[in-house]
Design a protein around this motif. Structure first.
Motif, short mmCIF file in Angstrom:
data_model
loop_
_atom_site.label_atom_id
_atom_site.label_comp_id
_atom_site.label_asym_id
_atom_site.label_seq_id
_atom_site.Cartn_x
_atom_site.Cartn_y
_atom_site.Cartn_z
N ARG A 179 -8.06 -6.00 -5.83
CA ARG A 179 -8.83 -7.22 -6.13
C ARG A 179 -10.24 -6.85 -6.57
O ARG A 179 -10.78 -5.83 -6.20
CB ARG A 179 -8.91 -8.07 -4.86
CG ARG A 179 -7.53 -8.53 -4.39
CD ARG A 179 -7.60 -9.21 -3.03
NE ARG A 179 -6.29 -9.18 -2.41
CZ ARG A 179 -5.53 -10.28 -2.19
NH1 ARG A 179 -5.96 -11.47 -2.56
NH2 ARG A 179 -4.37 -10.18 -1.61
N LYS A 202 4.06 -9.14 2.02
CA LYS A 202 2.84 -8.75 2.75
C LYS A 202 2.33 -7.40 2.25
O LYS A 202 1.15 -7.23 1.94
CB LYS A 202 3.18 -8.68 4.25
CG LYS A 202 1.99 -8.57 5.16
CD LYS A 202 2.37 -9.05 6.58
CE LYS A 202 1.30 -8.71 7.59
NZ LYS A 202 1.22 -7.28 7.92
N SER A 249 0.03 -20.22 -6.36
CA SER A 249 -0.48 -20.34 -4.99
C SER A 249 -1.49 -19.23 -4.73
O SER A 249 -1.71 -18.38 -5.58
CB SER A 249 0.69 -20.20 -4.01
OG SER A 249 1.03 -18.82 -3.86
N ARG A 250 -2.08 -19.28 -3.56
CA ARG A 250 -3.00 -18.22 -3.17
C ARG A 250 -2.33 -17.23 -2.25
O ARG A 250 -2.99 -16.44 -1.57
CB ARG A 250 -4.24 -18.82 -2.49
CG ARG A 250 -5.04 -19.70 -3.43
CD ARG A 250 -6.39 -20.09 -2.83
NE ARG A 250 -7.37 -20.19 -3.92
CZ ARG A 250 -8.06 -19.16 -4.41
NH1 ARG A 250 -7.90 -17.95 -3.88
NH2 ARG A 250 -8.90 -19.33 -5.41
N ALA A 251 -1.01 -17.31 -2.23
CA ALA A 251 -0.24 -16.37 -1.40
C ALA A 251 -0.70 -16.38 0.04
O ALA A 251 -0.88 -15.34 0.67
CB ALA A 251 -0.30 -14.96 -1.98
N GLN A 252 -0.89 -17.59 0.57
CA GLN A 252 -1.22 -17.72 1.99
C GLN A 252 0.06 -17.59 2.80
O GLN A 252 1.16 -17.61 2.26
CB GLN A 252 -1.85 -19.09 2.25
CG GLN A 252 -3.14 -19.33 1.47
CD GLN A 252 -4.21 -18.37 1.90
OE1 GLN A 252 -4.70 -18.44 3.04
NE2 GLN A 252 -4.60 -17.47 1.03
N ALA A 253 -0.15 -17.54 4.09
CA ALA A 253 1.00 -17.33 4.99
C ALA A 253 2.09 -18.36 4.74
O ALA A 253 3.28 -18.03 4.72
CB ALA A 253 0.55 -17.37 6.44
N ALA A 254 1.70 -19.60 4.54
CA ALA A 254 2.72 -20.66 4.35
C ALA A 254 3.50 -20.42 3.06
O ALA A 254 4.70 -20.68 2.99
CB ALA A 254 2.05 -22.02 4.33
N ASP A 255 2.78 -19.93 2.02
CA ASP A 255 3.47 -19.68 0.75
C ASP A 255 4.47 -18.54 0.90
O ASP A 255 5.60 -18.60 0.39
CB ASP A 255 2.45 -19.31 -0.33
CG ASP A 255 1.33 -20.33 -0.41
OD1 ASP A 255 0.15 -19.93 -0.32
OD2 ASP A 255 1.65 -21.53 -0.55
#
Lengths: 169, 287, 783
Positions: free
Chosen positions: B287, B279, B236-242
């Motif tokens: 990065r 978080k 995943s892109r480690a978004q909030a939903a993930d």
């Protein structure tokens, strides 16, 4: 390999002096200092390592003397509250700061706290209040609410650094 | 509260210690004593012999072996705290060690002691689990390696034979640039965690999660790697939903209830602390 | 003839005379008292909360090498005049069979009750042997919850009881039914309040030795009441009073836990006398948890009737108090709570139905605050509810109901336990509040709340009032003597436990003789030095001992000057005292205190310098049956982490009226310490038991005391209304600052979470409970 069963002699250095006493393996360092060597300034408040009243310095680091066996201190350099002011000499800077800041009430937890703060003063260049409270978190005091203990410690840091010629933080 | 009687032996070498463990009935290792001596004072344990490993030099070391950092079992927690090697290469451990007890107990407590005590809330076993540590045990029969995943046999019980002792633990550092966070909630500063969350995460050049480790301490009898949370993060892109999904898996881990804390609260904390750890870990990713 | 009060030394922050010894580690606490050849005791304590003792087998224990003996109740036959302890407050009307036993052999009624005692060469050996004492129990039904104990069908906590309800009474006044018939505003709430144990860092301990040359039984005890102990030992051991001496060593804190005469303090001297050897018992921390007195649960169910404008019309309800298995002293804790709840407010009608009930737990007796914190919590929470209901802010709503200054002295319609009307003698509560509001920077709260919110935290504040009658009578004693060596010595029945008593008394005495406080010897709690005394409890010693010293010093100074005038042959008006000498103003005549004392000792065949009692000595028993009211107003701000329920106290302000302050630095220390004790009660301390009345928290890992990082900056302001009841105008300090804390802290948390619908009516308040109140529990259970 050393094997100890009953009572055996333990030799160590306390406040710079060579001392010797008898200890069964199960005798903790706190009891040894108090009862074998007559140094009753170190107190026992819980004997399960939480209250910190029994704290002494062992080879330079603060340690709970109730969680150390006397036999483990063989040959060690131990410092107790009795060694902070030399014999009947003047109080150390830290002790004086406690007196000036009313940092003790019943005085039972005080020796342990003095030893932890002595370690801090001697190893940390410029402890601030947060660092001091962190060190104090290993000590319980029921009387003072800690506020004046912190004030005393800060006062001692200032005095100590002035003498050491360091700048305070 | 005075300890019951026991014999005391002070081996000078590892071989002497192993021989004592093997030959002497009812013998136990005395490392830092911060757990064991408290238990003895309270008469919760009755070992017949204590084998003090505090003077065996070869057991106290922090050695950078390149692919791994090897820590001797008798290494004091304070040495971990003040070690440059640990700070640089095992930042998760460095962060966790500040939560371990107090200055006064870290001065004597050891890494191996904490690992073998396996208190469900203890920080060092949680980190070891997070990092897939390899533990080396020894006995008169020789050495063997145990993965941290298999080390806890049950509540506060390591998978060690009665005459076996822990010699070292090896941790493989994650590639530089990874993110780490150790998040803990305790009632007071320095207390055992009610729940802790240890997170390691790394992103590839495209910002996709290519490696994740999510571990909970204090939730059940031993530290738990939440594989489901790791799975949902990987790729995943480690978004909030993930992150929320990962945290939800943490909440779903079965939690113990005891007289102080109910299971639901541990689960709830697991979710919150996992979220916070993720978080923070992501903020630390280079990065 | 009287002299002017001293102008220096008092009302100043004189440094403590106690510190030197304490800082050097040379002070002697109980376990430091050097006695040769002492043997050590360990008590065998009940592992069951309620059981019949079928048998006690001590054979294996007695065979352990190093054991001097293992003693059960029968072994003390001949040493004791009674198997039961006398009631501490002997005048209290309570049943005869209510006090604890010295040792039990037929039935145990709480975990921790003493069954037997091992005496051995060391505490280690004694514990080894104690673990070999085999007690066979036949379990009996256990009452673990006071709400069960109150039901008529509950099994008796002790088989000798016909009911578990020790006391049931109603405190009432005013037209309660009228007020509640059709109230404009009606607030109802149920409360659980809980305090814990005292936990001084030094536990209890007693050392006893038969001093052979004089046949005197010497007893050292870490106690808050040396003379009471002396009286009890004389009674229980049949030991002649003049051959019994109680000495109080340095005491490492009391907090009420040592305001008691315990069975252990009777057993140890009995054994020392029986064995002809010194015997010492030093409590360990686990013993403090399971056998030192503590305060625990109260359940209140109350209703408040008020007008739309926020004026209270009446308060009524019920209260159930967990009293524990026995009554060692009295039932003052619940009575204090029930009679003090109206605090500094005008409450026109009141009706409280009180049940004091037994449970199979450690006996409940006073811990710092003595029942006042529980009541203040209930009152202050109801006040906050009222404020919300009628649309007033918490300050305004309290203002409406505070007793105004022009109504002081205010006679409350309730009476003390001795039957005297409770009279608030002094105090300006509105001014106290105004002072607190001014210092609390409430206008700045909004900005602070926004700052908290930006960090994801909810912020709240609360204000809480409390009052406490201080200066518990009937008296305190002081003997002031100038020795022939010139030393000025104070012997007192008052007792030190860390509050700086010696410094305070020395400060009050020294200026009368032109000396500094360090020049005064103070000996407290030695029954051979002074015949009467009561000791340290109920915030009484600044008043009782302080005024006694002040009076005695004045009287003695008068005598000194009279004698000096006679000796020097000059008029008394030209004499003054300076640095231990009496001097004439022109310096031409001088005489030392030492010489005056020697002359008043007398020389056979020669007249004394003047006709009077010999010696330079004054004994004063300061009498005061009426108590003087100390007041407090606290303001607290907290931050709550709404995700996990963590509470952080951010600011704490304690405004205190303790009358004139003898030593501001020491008094401030008392206030801060008291606030932190209150923080412990509010957020951390819980003497939890399971359904079998087994204690769950018996070490400092499970039972939490605040440590330095949990303590916010605490600001202390003294706002004195001097007491009209004593010459010094002082009031007590020690407990006052503990009382309002749980109310202020929990009130602030509720304020922070009000918009989330959270209502809190309990303490201690844990993060888990906050999380539950925020709905996180049900959210978890549903998923």
């Amino acid at each position: 390999m050393k094997t100890l069963d009953g009572s055996s002699p333990v030799t160590l250095y306390v406040n710079g002096q060579p001392r010797c006493g008898q200890a069964e393996p199960r005798l903790h360092l706190g009891d040894f200092l108090r009862n074998e060597l007559g140094l009753t300034g170190t107190h026992l408040g819980c004997e399960h390592g939480v209250c910190g009243a029994c704290t002494v310095l062992v080879d330079g680091v603060s340690s709970r003397s109730c969680l150390m066996l006397a036999v483990q201190a063989e040959g060690a350099q131990v410092r107790t509250v009795e060694g902070l002011a030399h014999d009947d000499g003047p109080l150390s800077m830290l002790q004086q700061a406690f007196h000036d800041s009313h940092g003790l009430q019943c005085g039972y937890c005080t020796p342990g706290i003095l030893m932890s703060l002595t370690e801090l003063l001697e190893t940390h260049p410029a402890p601030d209040e947060a660092v001091i409270r962190d060190v104090l978190s290993g000590h319980l005091c029921r009387c003072t609410g800690y506020q004046n203990i912190v004030a005393a410690a800060l006062k001692a840091v200032q005095a100590f650094n002035a003498v050491q010629g360091r700048r305070s933080a | 509260m005075k300890a019951p009687s026991f014999q005391y032996v002070l081996p000078q070498t590892l071989d002497e210690a192993l021989a004592a463990l093997h030959e002497m009935e009812g013998s136990r290792i005395l490392a830092g004593g911060q757990s064991l001596l408290a238990m003895l004072n309270m008469r919760f344990a009755f070992p017949e012999v204590l084998v003090d490993i505090g003077r065996i030099g070869e057991l106290a070391h922090i050695t950078d072996r390149g692919q791994s950092i090897e820590i001797g079992s008798a290494t004091r927690q304070r040495d971990i705290e003040f070690s440059d090697v640990i700070a640089r290469r095992l930042p998760l451990l460095r962060e966790a060690i500040g939560h371990v007890g107090h200055r006064q107990t870290r001065n004597r407590g050891t890494v191996g002691g904490s690992l073998c005590q396996l208190d469900p809330s203890a920080e060092i076993p949680t980190v070891a689990m997070a990092m897939d540590a390899t533990l080396t045990a020894a006995s008169v029969r020789g050495r063997r390696e145990i993965s941290m995943a298999h080390f806890p046999a049950g509540y506060m019980t390591p998978s060690l034979e009665p005459d076996e002792m822990l010699v070292s633990v090896s941790l493989r550092p994650w590639a530089s640039g990874h993110g780490h966070a150790f998040e803990e909630y305790a009632r007071r500063h320095g207390d055992f965690a009610i729940v802790s969350a240890a997170v390691l995460i790394s992103l590839d050049a495209q910002g996709v999660v290519d490696r994740a480790s999510v571990t909970l301490g204090g939730v059940s009898a031993m530290p738990v790697r939440v594989k489901a949370a790791e799975q949902v993060l990987l790729g995943s892109r480690a978004q909030a939903a993930d992150l929320a999904a990962a945290a939800a898996f943490c909440k779903a881990v079965e939690a113990t209830s005891d007289s102080h804390v109910q299971g639901w609260y541990r689960q709830h904390l697991a979710q919150v602390l996992c979220g916070r750890a993720l978080k923070r870990a992501l903020e630390r990713v280079e990065r | 003839m009287t002299t002017n009060p001293p102008s220096t030394g008092v009302w100043q922050s004189a440094p403590r005379v106690e510190d030197e010894q304490l800082l050097r580690g040379q002070a002697r606490f109980l376990d430091d008292v050097p006695v040769d050849d002492a043997c050590h005791a360990c008590f065998v304590r009940s592992a069951q909360a309620h059981a019949r003792i079928v048998s006690i087998d001590t054979e294996k224990a007695r065979a352990v090498p190093g054991v001097v003996g293992v003693y059960v109740k029968q072994d003390l036959f001949g040493e004791l005049t009674s198997w039961r302890m006398p009631l501490g407050f002997a005048l209290a009307a309570l049943p005869e069979n209510t006090t604890p036993f010295v040792l039990v052999d037929h039935e145990v009624a709480f975990v921790g009750e003493a069954i037997a005692v091992v005496v051995a060469s060391s505490r280690h050996v004694a514990e080894d042997a104690a673990s070999l004492v085999q007690v066979h129990y036949a379990p009996l039904p256990v009452v673990a919850d006071c709400r069960d104990a109150v039901r008529p069908e509950s099994p008796p906590v002790r088989t000798e009881l016909s009911s578990n309800i020790l006391q049931h009474y109603v405190l009432a006044y005013g037209a309660i039914d009228e007020e509640f018939a059709q109230p404009q505003v009606l607030i109802s709430e149920d409360f659980w309040v809980h305090r814990g144990a005292g936990h001084p860092m030094e536990g209890r301990g007693v050392l006893a030795q038969m001093e052979k040359s004089t046949g005197t039984l010497m007893v050292w005890s870490s106690t808050q009441m040396a003379h009471e102990l002396h009286y009890t030992l004389a009674l229980m051991l049949g030991q002649p009073e003049e051959r019994l001496r109680v000495i109080t060593p340095e005491v490492g804190g009391g907090f009420g836990a040592k305001f008691m005469v315990y069975p252990e303090e009777v057993v140890i001297p009995a054994l020392a006398r029986k064995l002809g050897r010194p015997v010492k018992w030093v409590e360990d921390r686990r013993e403090h948890f399971i056998s030192a007195v503590q305060e625990r649960d109260q359940y209140w169910s109350v209703q408040l009737a008020a007008d739309r404008d926020g004026k209270i019309r009446g308060l009524r309800g019920t209260m159930i108090h967990d009293h524990g298995a026995y009554t060692p002293q009295g039932t003052n804790v619940p009575y204090n709570a029930a009679s003090s709840i109206t605090g500094p407010y005008i409450v026109p009608s009141y009706h409280l139905d009180v049940s004091v009930v037994h449970t199979n737990k450690v006996p409940v007796a006073t811990i710092r605050g003595a029942g006042y914190p529980q009541a203040a919590f209930v009152m202050e929470r109801m006040m906050d509810r009222l404020a919300r209901e009628v649309g007033l802010d918490p300050v305004q709503c309290r203002q409406r109901n505070l007793i105004p200054a022009d109504k002081i002295p205010y006679v409350k319609p309730l009476k003390s336990r001795a039957g005297l009307p409770l009279t608030i003698d002094s105090g300006d509560f509105p001014a106290l509040q105004a002072r607190a509001v001014e210092a609390a920077d409430l206008p700045g709260f909004t900005a602070r709340r926004q700052a908290s919110e930006s960090r994801g935290r909810l912020r709240g504040w609360a204000i809480a009032h409390s009052v406490k009658p201080t200066g518990r009578g009937p008296y305190e004693s002081v003997r002031l003597k100038i020795q022939p060596s010139g030393t000025v010595a104070i012997y007192t029945g008052a007792l030190a436990m860390g509050q700086g008593l010696k410094t305070t008394l020395a400060q009050l005495c020294a200026p009368h003789f032109g000396l500094g406080p360090q020049a005064i010897e103070v000996m407290a709690g030695d029954t051979a030095m002074i015949g009467y005394g009561h000791g340290g409890f109920a915030s009484r010693q600044a008043i009782m001992a302080g005024n006694a010293v002040s009076q005695a010093a004045r009287q003695l100074r008068d005598k000194v000057l009279k004698v000096a005038a006679a000796v020097l042959g000059v008029d008394i008006s030209v004499l003054r005292l300076s640095q231990g000498e009496v001097l004439s103003l022109d310096g031409a005549h001088r005489v030392s205190l030492a010489r005056l004392s020697m002359l008043m000792k007398g020389v056979p065949g020669y007249a004394l310098p003047m006709v009077d009692d010999p010696g330079l000595e004054e004994t004063v028993h300061f009498h005061c049956d009426a108590q003087t009211y100390a007041g407090a107003c606290h303001v607290c701000e907290v931050e709550v982490d709404p995700e996990i329920g963590h509470i952080e106290v951010q600011r704490y302000l304690a405004v205190q009226d303790s009358g004139n302050i003898i030593n501001p630095q020491l008094a401030e220390g008392q206030v801060v310490g008291g606030v932190v004790h209150g923080l412990g009660n509010a957020l951390f301390e819980h003497m939890a038991y399971d359904e079998n009345a087994q204690p769950l928290n018996t070490n400092f890992g499970d039972y939490l005391l605040p440590t330095a990082p949990e303590v916010p900056p605490i600001q202390v302001i003294f706002a004195p209304s001097p007491s009209p009841l004593n010459e010094l105008g002082v009031k007590g300090v020690g407990e006052c600052s503990t009382i309002a804390v749980p109310a202020a802290v929990v009130g602030a948390v509720e304020d922070a979470l009000w918009s989330r619908g959270v209502r809190i009516s309990e303490f201690p308040l844990t993060p888990m409970r906050v999380a539950e109140l925020l709905g996180h529990a049900s959210a978890t259970e549903q998923s």
